[in-house]
Design a protein around this motif. Sequence first.
Motif, PDB file in Angstrom:
ATOM      1  N   ILE A 104      -3.497  13.925  -3.663  1.00 40.23           N
ATOM      2  CA  ILE A 104      -3.533  12.760  -4.544  1.00 40.23           C
ATOM      3  C   ILE A 104      -2.680  11.639  -3.957  1.00 40.23           C
ATOM      4  N   VAL A 105      -3.277  10.475  -3.734  1.00 38.51           N
ATOM      5  CA  VAL A 105      -2.524   9.319  -3.239  1.00 38.51           C
ATOM      6  C   VAL A 105      -2.508   8.170  -4.256  1.00 38.51           C
ATOM      7  N   HIS A 106      -3.362   8.237  -5.270  1.00 41.27           N
ATOM      8  CA  HIS A 106      -3.323   7.287  -6.387  1.00 41.27           C
ATOM      9  C   HIS A 106      -4.086   7.928  -7.544  1.00 41.27           C
ATOM     10  N   ARG A 107      -3.989   7.318  -8.727  1.00 42.36           N
ATOM     11  CA  ARG A 107      -4.586   7.942  -9.903  1.00 42.36           C
ATOM     12  C   ARG A 107      -5.333   6.905 -10.746  1.00 42.36           C
ATOM     13  N   SER A 161      -6.631  15.680   5.100  1.00 44.05           N
ATOM     14  CA  SER A 161      -5.724  16.071   6.178  1.00 44.05           C
ATOM     15  C   SER A 161      -4.322  15.554   5.883  1.00 44.05           C
ATOM     16  N   GLU A 162      -3.340  16.193   6.496  1.00 44.48           N
ATOM     17  CA  GLU A 162      -1.953  15.767   6.288  1.00 44.48           C
ATOM     18  C   GLU A 162      -1.733  14.361   6.857  1.00 44.48           C
ATOM     19  N   ALA A 163      -2.365  14.064   7.981  1.00 45.47           N
ATOM     20  CA  ALA A 163      -2.226  12.734   8.572  1.00 45.47           C
ATOM     21  C   ALA A 163      -2.784  11.672   7.632  1.00 45.47           C
ATOM     22  N   ALA A 164      -3.936  11.950   7.037  1.00 46.63           N
ATOM     23  CA  ALA A 164      -4.545  10.994   6.116  1.00 46.63           C
ATOM     24  C   ALA A 164      -3.666  10.792   4.892  1.00 46.63           C
ATOM     25  N   TYR A 165      -3.059  11.853   4.405  1.00 45.49           N
ATOM     26  CA  TYR A 165      -2.175  11.750   3.231  1.00 45.49           C
ATOM     27  C   TYR A 165      -1.033  10.771   3.517  1.00 45.49           C
ATOM     28  N   SER A 166      -0.391  10.942   4.661  1.00 44.49           N
ATOM     29  CA  SER A 166       0.739  10.094   5.018  1.00 44.49           C
ATOM     30  C   SER A 166       0.325   8.632   5.153  1.00 44.49           C
ATOM     31  N   VAL A 167      -0.797   8.383   5.832  1.00 46.58           N
ATOM     32  CA  VAL A 167      -1.251   7.012   6.066  1.00 46.58           C
ATOM     33  C   VAL A 167      -1.678   6.350   4.762  1.00 46.58           C
ATOM     34  N   LEU A 168      -2.414   7.070   3.920  1.00 43.52           N
ATOM     35  CA  LEU A 168      -2.897   6.495   2.665  1.00 43.52           C
ATOM     36  C   LEU A 168      -1.761   6.235   1.680  1.00 43.52           C
ATOM     37  N   LYS A 169      -0.802   7.144   1.603  1.00 46.49           N
ATOM     38  CA  LYS A 169       0.348   6.917   0.722  1.00 46.49           C
ATOM     39  C   LYS A 169       1.072   5.638   1.125  1.00 46.49           C
ATOM     40  N   ARG A 170       1.241   5.446   2.424  1.00 49.97           N
ATOM     41  CA  ARG A 170       1.913   4.241   2.911  1.00 49.97           C
ATOM     42  C   ARG A 170       1.072   2.998   2.610  1.00 49.97           C
ATOM     43  N   ARG A 174       0.637  -1.997  -0.389  1.00 48.22           N
ATOM     44  CA  ARG A 174      -0.313  -2.873  -1.094  1.00 48.22           C
ATOM     45  C   ARG A 174      -1.383  -3.446  -0.179  1.00 48.22           C
ATOM     46  N   VAL A 175      -1.862  -2.645   0.756  1.00 51.31           N
ATOM     47  CA  VAL A 175      -2.914  -3.112   1.658  1.00 51.31           C
ATOM     48  C   VAL A 175      -4.255  -2.460   1.322  1.00 51.31           C
ATOM     49  N   VAL A 176      -4.338  -1.826   0.168  1.00 50.77           N
ATOM     50  CA  VAL A 176      -5.591  -1.250  -0.318  1.00 50.77           C
ATOM     51  C   VAL A 176      -6.198  -2.219  -1.330  1.00 50.77           C
ATOM     52  N   ASP A 177      -7.497  -2.517  -1.188  1.00 52.79           N
ATOM     53  CA  ASP A 177      -8.181  -3.380  -2.149  1.00 52.79           C
ATOM     54  C   ASP A 177      -8.671  -2.528  -3.314  1.00 52.79           C
ATOM     55  N   ALA A 188     -13.157   1.352 -12.215  1.00 50.38           N
ATOM     56  CA  ALA A 188     -12.754   1.074 -10.831  1.00 50.38           C
ATOM     57  C   ALA A 188     -14.023   0.920 -10.001  1.00 50.38           C
ATOM     58  N   VAL A 189     -14.449  -0.334  -9.801  1.00 50.88           N
ATOM     59  CA  VAL A 189     -15.781  -0.610  -9.276  1.00 50.88           C
ATOM     60  C   VAL A 189     -15.827  -0.651  -7.746  1.00 50.88           C
ATOM     61  N   ARG A 190     -14.715  -1.065  -7.094  1.00 53.72           N
ATOM     62  CA  ARG A 190     -14.687  -1.106  -5.623  1.00 53.72           C
ATOM     63  C   ARG A 190     -13.338  -0.621  -5.110  1.00 53.72           C
ATOM     64  N   LEU A 191     -13.385   0.009  -3.939  1.00 53.10           N
ATOM     65  CA  LEU A 191     -12.169   0.501  -3.302  1.00 53.10           C
ATOM     66  C   LEU A 191     -12.324   0.317  -1.798  1.00 53.10           C
ATOM     67  N   GLY A 192     -11.408  -0.432  -1.188  1.00 57.96           N
ATOM     68  CA  GLY A 192     -11.490  -0.682   0.238  1.00 57.96           C
ATOM     69  C   GLY A 192     -10.154  -0.454   0.923  1.00 57.96           C
ATOM     70  N   PHE A 193     -10.197   0.111   2.119  1.00 51.77           N
ATOM     71  CA  PHE A 193      -8.971   0.395   2.866  1.00 51.77           C
ATOM     72  C   PHE A 193      -9.326   0.690   4.313  1.00 51.77           C
ATOM     73  N   GLU A 194      -8.327   0.674   5.169  1.00 51.57           N
ATOM     74  CA  GLU A 194      -8.540   1.071   6.558  1.00 51.57           C
ATOM     75  C   GLU A 194      -8.569   2.591   6.630  1.00 51.57           C
ATOM     76  N   HIS A 195      -9.611   3.134   7.214  1.00 54.54           N
ATOM     77  CA  HIS A 195      -9.725   4.585   7.312  1.00 54.54           C
ATOM     78  C   HIS A 195      -8.492   5.134   8.039  1.00 54.54           C
ATOM     79  N   PRO A 196      -7.867   6.168   7.505  1.00 57.45           N
ATOM     80  CA  PRO A 196      -6.573   6.614   8.050  1.00 57.45           C
ATOM     81  C   PRO A 196      -6.610   7.146   9.474  1.00 57.45           C
ATOM     82  N   THR A 197      -7.773   7.555   9.955  1.00 54.08           N
ATOM     83  CA  THR A 197      -7.816   8.063  11.329  1.00 54.08           C
ATOM     84  C   THR A 197      -8.827   7.331  12.209  1.00 54.08           C
TER      85      THR A 197
END
Length: 314
Positions: free
Chosen positions: A141-144, A158-167, A172-175, A280-289
């Motif tokens: 879980i990185v957001h709720r 993945s653990e790497a994705a968890y760390s990157v997404l939490k950051r 505040r770089v997630v749309d 929550a209609v749209r969600l955008g972010f840089e893919h963690p890997t």
Amino acid sequence: MTGPTRTGDHRAMPVPDGVEGERIDSAMARMFGLSRTRAAELIADGNVTVDGGAAAKSDRLEAGSWLEVTLPPPPEPPAARAEPVPGLSVVHEDADIVVVDKPAAVVAHPTVGWTGPTVLQGLLASGVELATSGAAERQGIVHRLDANTTGLMVLAKSEAAYSVLKRAFKERVVDKVYHALVQGHPDPLRGTVDAPIDRHPAGDGRWAVVAGGRPSVTHYDTVEAFRAASLLEIKLETGRTHQIRVHMSALRHPCVGDHLYGADPALAERLGVRRQWLHAVRLGFEHPTLGRRVEFESPYPRDLEAALELLREE
């Protein structure tokens, strides 16, 4: 191997000037975000002293007195168990992330007091393996989203994705884009709410705009106006608990159906809305890997779409 032992939280401090003369149960409720009932229970159990002596809930505090409070450890949240969750759909899955479209009446992860379905239950039941970083009951879980807010959530596999997404969420770089049907017509039709949020002083589970709360910023824009309501597009800079619901209520335009924050039950009944109209209609972010931008969209659930159809017919 056993997990770490949960210990109580012992706090000792001089009584601040701002609560001088207040009953101790009332002052504790304000100072520690407790209900007065819970504060009275702590006092009755001998967990509160003033200047070294046992306190009674009706005692009045004097500024500068030495207050000591022992808050017992919170109960352990239940562990996530695999169980199918009707209506939970996977929008995207790869080796590092899974994006889901969450239905109403479902929470992100197990919490104390919640006996209904969770996103984690549904994913575990479908065989999705999530990152194990963080608390066991919140794996991946990185957001709720609130239980009755529908729409898009991303979880880490993945653990790497968890760390990157939490950051990414922290920085505040997630749309995060929501649509909300609110009562009335906000003035101006487009604006920003920059108001701190913390637990409501009543200690009843609500949150509120409170001086000294955590910084909270909400941007809104009117998409469509009806006779009694407005459809807003909302973008969050921060992600506080109940943030959109609290900020819209503070503007005197609560989400339709959000009775906790002052919505008109008659309007909700007329539109057949049995929860807050918030998606929550749209969600955008840089893919963690993969290092590229990804964006996902979710259509309105049938109950929310039906309410809009009724409004358009008026």
